[in-house]
Design an enzyme around this catalytic site. Structure first.
Site, PDB file in Angstrom:
ATOM      1  N   HIS A  53       0.828  -1.212   0.000  1.00 55.86           N
ATOM      2  CA  HIS A  53       0.000   0.000   0.000  1.00 55.86           C
ATOM      3  C   HIS A  53       0.860   1.258   0.000  1.00 55.86           C
ATOM      4  O   HIS A  53       0.602   2.202   0.747  1.00 55.86           O
ATOM      5  CB  HIS A  53      -0.940   0.002   1.216  1.00 55.86           C
ATOM      6  N   GLU A 160      -6.532 -12.936   6.088  1.00 56.76           N
ATOM      7  CA  GLU A 160      -7.309 -11.703   5.972  1.00 56.76           C
ATOM      8  C   GLU A 160      -8.481 -11.863   5.006  1.00 56.76           C
ATOM      9  O   GLU A 160      -9.156 -10.893   4.667  1.00 56.76           O
ATOM     10  CB  GLU A 160      -6.412 -10.551   5.502  1.00 56.76           C
ATOM     11  N   ASP A 186      -8.998  -6.100   6.914  1.00 57.73           N
ATOM     12  CA  ASP A 186      -9.539  -6.833   5.771  1.00 57.73           C
ATOM     13  C   ASP A 186     -10.345  -8.043   6.219  1.00 57.73           C
ATOM     14  O   ASP A 186     -11.385  -8.368   5.626  1.00 57.73           O
ATOM     15  CB  ASP A 186      -8.412  -7.281   4.837  1.00 57.73           C
TER      16      ASP A 186
END
Length: 270
Positions: A53, A160, A186
């Site tokens: 990310h 996740e 998540d």
């Protein structure tokens, strides 16, 4: 001067063997090696270097890893989703002491990650030499492969997704799966409880991961819950989690900056 033949200390393994937790500082936006010393001065044991990310490059991550190894802070790198086996190997070759694999959906995904991460006989990683983990010395190949498999190339399988949670028992049983890492945000989104951290369904999910880790002798880690000391305390002491990811640099800078700004704005000129 002697040539190093032992790999640099892996703080997760070392601390867990003493029944202690290994804390991690998240690195997303600070791409200079200075962040390593800030993390060390702040008391962290390891780094969670995020390439999923962020726009951080592998070169920048490598420099942080090398500095971290020298400073005694163990660097782990989260690779991007579907980045390919070549990218995973490069992250390990240039300094990561473990790779965090996101968006696992089952046993097949986990096996592919392990195959790339581990040397034979556990995996199919290509052999090279000259690693930061050994200060660029070149130990005998069999020793290098064993040391890297055991200490220098941990495979973190992220739990996740609902699919990985359903298969967590089978994933934990795979040789070479070293850490089951809960991606809290998540996972709760997938099981329909986000952002209710106190929902019983979330605790049941955490228990499933913790029980699978204990049964198969794997480490449990957790990310995204640095704001809930009460839950982390239970995850550590009841479920046995040993790798605890704290806040990322961007969050700490933002919260610290806001606190300081609020303080300054509360002042009144006479």
């Amino acid at each position: 001067m002697t040539t190093p033949t032992a790999i640099s200390t892996n703080n997760l393994i070392s601390l867990a063997s003493q029944n202690k937790i290994c804390t991690a500082f998240g690195v997303k936006i600070c791409r200079g090696v200075e962040i390593v010393h800030i993390a060390k001065a702040s008391g962290y044991d390891s780094l969670f270097i995020d390439l999923e990310h962020t726009c951080m490059t592998l070169q920048e991550a490598s420099q942080i890893c090398i500095a971290a190894i020298s400073a005694g802070i163990t660097p782990f790198v989260r690779v991007p989703h579907q980045c390919g086996s070549g990218f995973i190997q490069r992250a390990l070759d240039v300094g990561a002491m473990g790779v965090i694999i996101p968006h696992i959906h089952g046993v097949d995904d986990a096996k592919r990650a392990i195959q790339t991460t581990k040397y034979p006989p556990m995996g199919k990683r290509s052999l090279s030499a000259g690693f930061p983990h050994f200060e660029y010395a070149s130990p005998e190949p069999n020793l290098l492969m064993k040391e890297m498999n055991d200490f220098g190339s941990l495979c973190f399988i992220m739990i996740e997704t609902a699919d990985s949670l359903a298969a967590v028992e089978d994933i934990a049983a795979i040789p070479g799966c070293d850490v089951l890492l809960v991606g809290s945000q998540d996972l709760t989104s997938e099981i329909g409880t986000f952002p209710d951290w106190d929902h019983p369904k979330f605790w049941e999910a955490l228990m499933a991961v913790g029980n699978a880790a204990k049964k198969h002798g794997k480490y449990m880690g957790i990310a995204g819950l640095y704001h809930r000391k009460d839950i982390l305390d239970k995850v550590i002491n009841e479920l046995g989690a040993r790798w605890i990811v704290g806040a990322h640099d961007v969050g700490l800078l933002s919260s610290g900056g806001r606190a300081n700004s609020d303080l300054l704005r509360s002042l009144q000129a006479n």
